[in-house]
Design an enzyme around this catalytic site. Structure first.
Site, PDB file in Angstrom:
ATOM      1  CG  ASP A 130       3.674  -6.563   7.718  1.00 18.47           C
ATOM      2  OD1 ASP A 130       3.148  -6.185   6.655  1.00 18.47           O
ATOM      3  OD2 ASP A 130       3.020  -6.965   8.696  1.00 18.47           O
TER       4      ASP A 130
ATOM      5  CG  ASP B 134       1.509  -2.075  10.745  1.00 23.82           C
ATOM      6  OD1 ASP B 134       2.330  -1.443  10.043  1.00 23.82           O
ATOM      7  OD2 ASP B 134       0.680  -2.864  10.262  1.00 23.82           O
TER       8      ASP B 134
ATOM      9  NE  ARG C 134      -1.433  -5.153  -1.983  1.00 24.95           N
ATOM     10  CZ  ARG C 134      -1.121  -4.817  -0.751  1.00 24.95           C
ATOM     11  NH1 ARG C 134      -0.101  -5.390  -0.136  1.00 24.95           N
ATOM     12  NH2 ARG C 134      -1.816  -3.902  -0.091  1.00 24.95           N
TER      13      ARG C 134
ATOM     14  NE  ARG D 245      -5.587  -6.384   8.076  1.00 22.35           N
ATOM     15  CZ  ARG D 245      -4.995  -6.490   6.890  1.00 22.35           C
ATOM     16  NH1 ARG D 245      -5.706  -6.499   5.792  1.00 22.35           N
ATOM     17  NH2 ARG D 245      -3.680  -6.561   6.804  1.00 22.35           N
TER      18      ARG D 245
ATOM     19  CB  THR E 149       2.849   1.062   6.459  1.00 19.74           C
ATOM     20  OG1 THR E 149       1.528   0.793   6.936  1.00 19.74           O
ATOM     21  CG2 THR E 149       3.824   0.865   7.602  1.00 19.74           C
TER      22      THR E 149
ATOM     23  CG  ASP F 294      -2.082   0.524   8.985  1.00 18.35           C
ATOM     24  OD1 ASP F 294      -2.983   1.386   9.062  1.00 18.35           O
ATOM     25  OD2 ASP F 294      -2.158  -0.454   8.221  1.00 18.35           O
TER      26      ASP F 294
ATOM     27  N   GLY G 109       0.817  -1.208   0.000  1.00 16.40           N
ATOM     28  CA  GLY G 109       0.000   0.000   0.000  1.00 16.40           C
ATOM     29  C   GLY G 109       0.848   1.254   0.000  1.00 16.40           C
TER      30      GLY G 109
END
Length: 328
Positions: free
Chosen positions: A107, A134, A76, A176, A130, A132, A15
């Protein structure tokens, strides 16, 4: 400086996030500064398999530091998940004379890079991109700060409507698996409640909190919900549950979606991307590999990619405590 590395390939994968272009610019210009060649790889691993490469120099990255998305595109690649696909990618890199890689992504992108490194020993350094936030091994990922500013700006606008009509808004943000965006944006925008995957608030506690808000004289309320929150099946179910048990509220739902990924990167993300890009190239030229560039205590660091993808980021408990105090 390693004499073996003469050409570095840079690509974005997974993303997109604001700051990726600033990181590309940093990698390309650091290569130019170090007098080594740089090759842009389009469409991530799929472009690597297809040999979709383009030489890049200092001037080819003019005026992109302020742009969201990624000029190298992202895609992708199911094919790269196969040994045959990775062999094609390696052959294309060999044919183009690319000696090492800088991967900008999350990741999933790092997992692919680690496997590729183990199979073909191609030196790889990762830059975490990213929204997020994360990725283990860095306090901030590229795009997180910009996404927060975007979300807070939108919530501020929604609050105008909520106040005008005495409404309760459930605002779903990305997250998420982790609630970093929801927690930080919720505090920054003054949300009455923040629902995140790490802490199951429970439906009853949510109702009690909303009752207190109404009784304290609040004419409107904002509840920020991370998409991975477990309080209800989804944000729409939460709305229906509250409407059923607290008919005093006129509820609405706003799902922010992909707007959180777009937009011009903040100054923080531009500076962070610039620092990370320099470090990535320097690390490769020092003979290092399979490491991710991060930032901790405002210092640029290197963490093994294996740890970055296996580790887990932790939610800021102190910020949660602050949130509880602010919602009185």
């Amino acid at each position: 400086m390693s004499a073996e590395i003469k050409k570095i390939g840079v690509f974005t994968s997974g993303g997109d996030s604001p700051g990726m272009n600033a990181a590309i610019r940093s990698v390309v210009r650091t290569c130019a500064y170090m007098k080594i060649d740089c090759m842009g790889i389009y469409r991530g691993y799929q472009g690597m398999i297809e040999g979709d490469f383009k030489p890049m120099d200092a001037r080819s990255v003019n005026n992109i530091i302020n742009k969201g998305g990624t000029i190298l595109k992202s895609a992708r690649s199911m094919e790269f998940q196969t040994k045959e696909g990775r062999k094609k990618a390696y052959d294309q890199l060999q044919a183009a004379g690319i000696d090492a890689l800088v991967v900008i992504g999350g990741d999933g992108s790092f997992t692919g890079a680690l496997i590729f490194n183990k199979e073909y020993n191609v030196p790889i350094i990762g830059i975490p991109g990213t929204i997020d936030n994360d990725i283990f091994g860095t306090t901030y990922t590229l795009g997180f700060d910009t996404a927060l500013n975007t979300v807070v700006d939108v919530i501020d606008k929604i609050r105008d409507t909520a106040s005008s009509h005495n409404r309760l808004f459930f605002i779903e943000v990305m997250g998420r698996d982790v609630g970093h965006i929801a927690l930080n944006a919720g505090v920054g925008a003054g949300a009455e409640e923040i629902l995140i995957p790490e802490e199951n608030l429970g439906l009853e506690r949510l109702l009690e909190s909303l009752k207190r808000s109404k009784e304290s004289g609040k004419s409107s309320s904002i509840v920020v919900v991370a998409e991975g929150d477990k309080t209800g099946k989804n944000v729409f179910e939460l709305k229906e549950y509250v409407e059923e048990h607290l008919p005093i509220y006129d509820c609405r739902v706003s799902v922010l979606g992909h707007m959180q990924r777009g937009g011009s990167p903040s100054c923080f993300d531009r500076v962070l991307a610039s620092r990370m890009g320099v470090k990535a190239v320097e690390a490769l030229l020092e003979g290092k590999s399979s490491l991710m560039v991060g930032i901790q205590d405002n210092k640029i660091t290197l963490t093994p990619i294996s740890k970055a993808i296996k580790g887990h980021t932790k939610i800021d408990k102190e910020l949660m405590r602050v949130s509880d105090i602010m919602t009185i």
